[in-house]
Scaffold this motif. Structure first.
Motif, PDB file in Angstrom:
ATOM      1  N   HIS A 190      37.158  32.065 -23.005  1.00  0.00           N
ATOM      2  CA  HIS A 190      35.496  30.853 -23.645  1.00  0.00           C
ATOM      3  C   HIS A 190      36.378  29.658 -23.584  1.00  0.00           C
ATOM      4  O   HIS A 190      37.375  29.865 -24.703  1.00  0.00           O
ATOM      5  CB  HIS A 190      35.074  31.279 -24.176  1.00  0.00           C
ATOM      6  CG  HIS A 190      34.061  32.723 -23.628  1.00  0.00           C
ATOM      7  ND1 HIS A 190      33.051  32.505 -22.245  1.00  0.00           N
ATOM      8  CD2 HIS A 190      34.247  33.390 -23.724  1.00  0.00           C
ATOM      9  CE1 HIS A 190      32.624  33.436 -21.931  1.00  0.00           C
ATOM     10  NE2 HIS A 190      33.020  34.943 -23.514  1.00  0.00           N
ATOM     11  N   VAL A 191      36.284  28.153 -23.719  1.00  0.00           N
ATOM     12  CA  VAL A 191      36.579  26.862 -24.012  1.00  0.00           C
ATOM     13  C   VAL A 191      35.369  26.562 -24.612  1.00  0.00           C
ATOM     14  O   VAL A 191      34.429  26.348 -23.750  1.00  0.00           O
ATOM     15  CB  VAL A 191      37.520  26.637 -22.949  1.00  0.00           C
ATOM     16  CG1 VAL A 191      38.305  25.258 -23.174  1.00  0.00           C
ATOM     17  CG2 VAL A 191      38.054  26.876 -22.106  1.00  0.00           C
ATOM     18  N   CYS A 192      35.442  25.831 -25.852  1.00  0.00           N
ATOM     19  CA  CYS A 192      35.389  24.464 -26.458  1.00  0.00           C
ATOM     20  C   CYS A 192      35.964  23.128 -25.881  1.00  0.00           C
ATOM     21  O   CYS A 192      36.631  23.595 -26.798  1.00  0.00           O
ATOM     22  CB  CYS A 192      33.835  25.474 -27.281  1.00  0.00           C
ATOM     23  SG  CYS A 192      33.423  23.958 -28.116  1.00  0.00           S
ATOM     24  N   PHE A 193      35.254  22.339 -26.063  1.00  0.00           N
ATOM     25  CA  PHE A 193      35.758  21.225 -26.351  1.00  0.00           C
ATOM     26  C   PHE A 193      34.672  20.113 -27.222  1.00  0.00           C
ATOM     27  O   PHE A 193      34.414  20.094 -27.192  1.00  0.00           O
ATOM     28  CB  PHE A 193      36.435  20.029 -24.743  1.00  0.00           C
ATOM     29  CG  PHE A 193      36.918  20.861 -23.736  1.00  0.00           C
ATOM     30  CD1 PHE A 193      37.887  21.220 -23.155  1.00  0.00           C
ATOM     31  CD2 PHE A 193      36.122  21.581 -22.444  1.00  0.00           C
ATOM     32  CE1 PHE A 193      38.878  21.344 -22.868  1.00  0.00           C
ATOM     33  CE2 PHE A 193      36.671  21.972 -21.793  1.00  0.00           C
ATOM     34  CZ  PHE A 193      38.703  22.910 -21.743  1.00  0.00           C
ATOM     35  N   GLY A 194      35.632  19.801 -27.999  1.00  0.00           N
ATOM     36  CA  GLY A 194      34.987  19.101 -29.200  1.00  0.00           C
ATOM     37  C   GLY A 194      35.942  17.539 -29.245  1.00  0.00           C
ATOM     38  O   GLY A 194      36.803  17.532 -29.285  1.00  0.00           O
ATOM     39  N   ILE A 195      35.173  16.435 -28.054  1.00  0.00           N
ATOM     40  CA  ILE A 195      36.509  15.290 -28.002  1.00  0.00           C
ATOM     41  C   ILE A 195      35.390  13.639 -28.017  1.00  0.00           C
ATOM     42  O   ILE A 195      34.567  13.615 -27.482  1.00  0.00           O
ATOM     43  CB  ILE A 195      35.893  15.553 -26.145  1.00  0.00           C
ATOM     44  CG1 ILE A 195      36.912  16.389 -25.476  1.00  0.00           C
ATOM     45  CG2 ILE A 195      37.043  14.256 -25.608  1.00  0.00           C
ATOM     46  CD1 ILE A 195      37.469  16.906 -26.332  1.00  0.00           C
ATOM     47  N   ALA A 196      36.410  12.908 -28.909  1.00  0.00           N
ATOM     48  CA  ALA A 196      35.258  12.080 -29.443  1.00  0.00           C
ATOM     49  C   ALA A 196      35.593  11.579 -28.429  1.00  0.00           C
ATOM     50  O   ALA A 196      36.280  11.055 -27.195  1.00  0.00           O
ATOM     51  CB  ALA A 196      36.359  11.898 -30.309  1.00  0.00           C
ATOM     52  N   GLY A 197      34.024  10.176 -28.438  1.00  0.00           N
ATOM     53  CA  GLY A 197      34.304   9.089 -27.256  1.00  0.00           C
ATOM     54  C   GLY A 197      32.853  10.094 -26.108  1.00  0.00           C
ATOM     55  O   GLY A 197      33.079   9.442 -25.400  1.00  0.00           O
ATOM     56  N   LEU A 198      32.811  11.107 -26.786  1.00  0.00           N
ATOM     57  CA  LEU A 198      31.910  11.691 -25.232  1.00  0.00           C
ATOM     58  C   LEU A 198      30.517  12.058 -26.250  1.00  0.00           C
ATOM     59  O   LEU A 198      29.692  12.721 -26.070  1.00  0.00           O
ATOM     60  CB  LEU A 198      32.446  13.123 -24.750  1.00  0.00           C
ATOM     61  CG  LEU A 198      34.094  13.199 -24.686  1.00  0.00           C
ATOM     62  CD1 LEU A 198      33.927  14.329 -23.560  1.00  0.00           C
ATOM     63  CD2 LEU A 198      33.683  12.349 -22.847  1.00  0.00           C
ATOM     64  N   GLY A 199      29.602  11.236 -26.521  1.00  0.00           N
ATOM     65  CA  GLY A 199      28.277  10.739 -27.626  1.00  0.00           C
ATOM     66  C   GLY A 199      27.816  10.481 -26.577  1.00  0.00           C
ATOM     67  O   GLY A 199      26.220  11.343 -26.957  1.00  0.00           O
ATOM     68  N   ARG A 200      28.044   9.778 -25.190  1.00  0.00           N
ATOM     69  CA  ARG A 200      27.057   9.592 -24.295  1.00  0.00           C
ATOM     70  C   ARG A 200      26.992  10.624 -23.391  1.00  0.00           C
ATOM     71  O   ARG A 200      28.633  10.912 -22.535  1.00  0.00           O
ATOM     72  CB  ARG A 200      26.675   7.985 -23.608  1.00  0.00           C
ATOM     73  CG  ARG A 200      26.831   6.947 -25.154  1.00  0.00           C
ATOM     74  CD  ARG A 200      27.090   5.329 -24.422  1.00  0.00           C
ATOM     75  NE  ARG A 200      28.711   5.395 -24.728  1.00  0.00           N
ATOM     76  CZ  ARG A 200      29.066   4.798 -25.869  1.00  0.00           C
ATOM     77  NH1 ARG A 200      28.176   5.420 -26.647  1.00  0.00           N
ATOM     78  NH2 ARG A 200      30.291   5.566 -25.623  1.00  0.00           N
ATOM     79  N   ARG A 201      25.581  11.285 -22.664  1.00  0.00           N
ATOM     80  CA  ARG A 201      25.475  12.125 -21.723  1.00  0.00           C
ATOM     81  C   ARG A 201      26.567  11.613 -20.444  1.00  0.00           C
ATOM     82  O   ARG A 201      26.873  12.155 -20.047  1.00  0.00           O
ATOM     83  CB  ARG A 201      24.400  11.784 -20.904  1.00  0.00           C
ATOM     84  CG  ARG A 201      23.756  13.049 -19.990  1.00  0.00           C
ATOM     85  CD  ARG A 201      22.147  12.970 -20.142  1.00  0.00           C
ATOM     86  NE  ARG A 201      21.803  13.486 -20.499  1.00  0.00           N
ATOM     87  CZ  ARG A 201      20.073  13.843 -20.334  1.00  0.00           C
ATOM     88  NH1 ARG A 201      19.789  12.838 -19.370  1.00  0.00           N
ATOM     89  NH2 ARG A 201      19.131  14.073 -22.055  1.00  0.00           N
ATOM     90  N   ASN A 202      26.156  10.183 -20.355  1.00  0.00           N
ATOM     91  CA  ASN A 202      26.757   9.785 -18.884  1.00  0.00           C
ATOM     92  C   ASN A 202      28.707   9.753 -19.084  1.00  0.00           C
ATOM     93  O   ASN A 202      29.549  10.088 -17.885  1.00  0.00           O
ATOM     94  CB  ASN A 202      26.484   8.096 -18.262  1.00  0.00           C
ATOM     95  CG  ASN A 202      25.495   7.925 -17.532  1.00  0.00           C
ATOM     96  OD1 ASN A 202      24.665   8.853 -18.004  1.00  0.00           O
ATOM     97  ND2 ASN A 202      25.263   6.760 -17.576  1.00  0.00           N
ATOM     98  N   ASP A 203      29.335   9.532 -20.289  1.00  0.00           N
ATOM     99  CA  ASP A 203      30.455  10.179 -20.170  1.00  0.00           C
ATOM    100  C   ASP A 203      30.659  11.476 -20.341  1.00  0.00           C
ATOM    101  O   ASP A 203      31.624  11.793 -19.601  1.00  0.00           O
ATOM    102  CB  ASP A 203      30.881   9.400 -21.520  1.00  0.00           C
ATOM    103  CG  ASP A 203      30.932   7.926 -22.020  1.00  0.00           C
ATOM    104  OD1 ASP A 203      30.821   7.056 -20.811  1.00  0.00           O
ATOM    105  OD2 ASP A 203      30.589   7.372 -23.005  1.00  0.00           O
TER     106      ASP A 203
END
Length: 324
Positions: free
Chosen positions: A67-80
């Motif tokens: 299983h993988v979880c990404f916590g990526i900066a800059g993905l606060g908006r749904r479209n991104d």
């Protein structure tokens, strides 16, 4: 069960391979993967490469449950997030079959690193700064708009920026002297302040360079320098103001308000003086329980998967603490 957690920021990307019955098996660190400071393609390429390297190096059979979880900066908006997810699906090798895949913001996993999956508020203060919270499924944020907007008050960049300002104000005779100047020159191994100009403007990573200079402000403050202390107090003030503002935005009725966990995360909170000033500043808000996270933010990605697998907060805390 294997879990890969990834914390992708604007400065660096950390990834860990975790086995529930063992703990952390391996970790990697690469350059930034915030898609807005690199690109969406480069961001995805970087994390896919890290996943493959972790599995290959540790000889993990692709048939295992991963299983993988990404916590990526800059993905606060749904479209991104959707755009990033589509590129990820395209880039993922056909031979790599994953189980649960979560794509979150780096702020959420930072929160989980201190709450073990519960809701609450987090102030993340490293190179940049942001305050983020989750309450009854509702997410809010204050700050995190980047260093070009107000120098991101409460961040390492802000403190380093103010330290440089104080140094050059001393040189120009615009303000009183400060120990920051001598510590900065000695720390950077230079004789003349003018040499700093080349170091700063000739550096492609000027944001990180300036943020790294916050350490000289802390050093001077710990020795009682009044200018440095003022800078640290101003940084603490902005962190406290952001936290109280976000808490008020949740509009929690006082009659039903239990203590909300407020987590301090990031490199700046390794400094005891800043933690002390921030904690003291929140003393007037009895509805907040201030805690410094004992875990790296990337561990919050592991916790996000455990939470998804229906583990309770109590069980998650036991798993992480036993293995950690």
């Amino acid at each position: 069960m294997y879990i890969i957690g990834i914390d992708g920021g604007g400065t660096k990307t950390e990834a860990i391979l975790y086995q529930v019955n063992i703990g952390v098996l391996d970790c990697l660190q690469e350059k930034a993967s915030n898609p807005h400071s690199t690109s969406f393609e480069r961001s995805v390429d970087r994390v896919v490469s890290m996943i493959i390297k972790l599995l290959t190096t540790n000889k993990i059979n692709r048939s295992e449950q991963i299983h993988v979880c990404f916590g990526i900066a800059g993905l606060g908006r749904r479209n991104d997030r959707q755009k990033w997810q589509e590129i990820f699906k395209h880039k993922l090798p056909d031979s790599l079959i994953l189980g649960e895949v979560l794509i979150e913001t780096d702020a959420l996993i930072a929160l989980y690193s201190g709450t073990y999956g519960s809701e609450g508020i987090v102030s993340i203060c490293g190179t940049g700064s942001i305050t983020y919270g989750v309450n009854n499924g509702k997410t809010l944020r204050v700050g995190g708009w980047g260093h070009l907007i107000g120098a991101e008050p409460g961040s390492g960049f802000y403190i380093g920026y103010r330290g440089l300002e104080a140094t050059f104000n001393q040189i120009d005779g615009l303000a009183k002297s400060t120990a920051i100047a001598s510590k900065l020159l000695k720390g950077e191994n230079i004789r003349e302040p003018s040499q700093l100009i080349q170091q700063i403007y000739g550096n492609s990573n000027e944001k990180e360079k300036i943020a790294n200079m916050a350490k000289y402000v802390f050093q001077a403050a710990e020795e009682g320098d009044p200018v440095a202390n003022t800078i640290i107090e101003d940084a603490a003030f902005h962190i406290i103001k952001s936290g109280n503002t976000l808490y008020k935005k949740f509009n929690i009725p006082f009659s039903v308000a239990d203590q909300m966990v407020y987590v301090l995360v990031g490199g700046l909170f390794k400094n005891k003086l800043l933690v002390q000033k921030v904690t003291q500043g929140f003393n007037g808000n009895n509805n907040l329980k201030i805690t410094v996270s004992k875990n790296k933010p990337v561990m919050g990605a592991i916790i996000a998967i455990l939470k998804k697998k229906c583990s309770s907060t109590v069980d998650i805390k036991k798993i992480i603490n036993i293995q950690g």
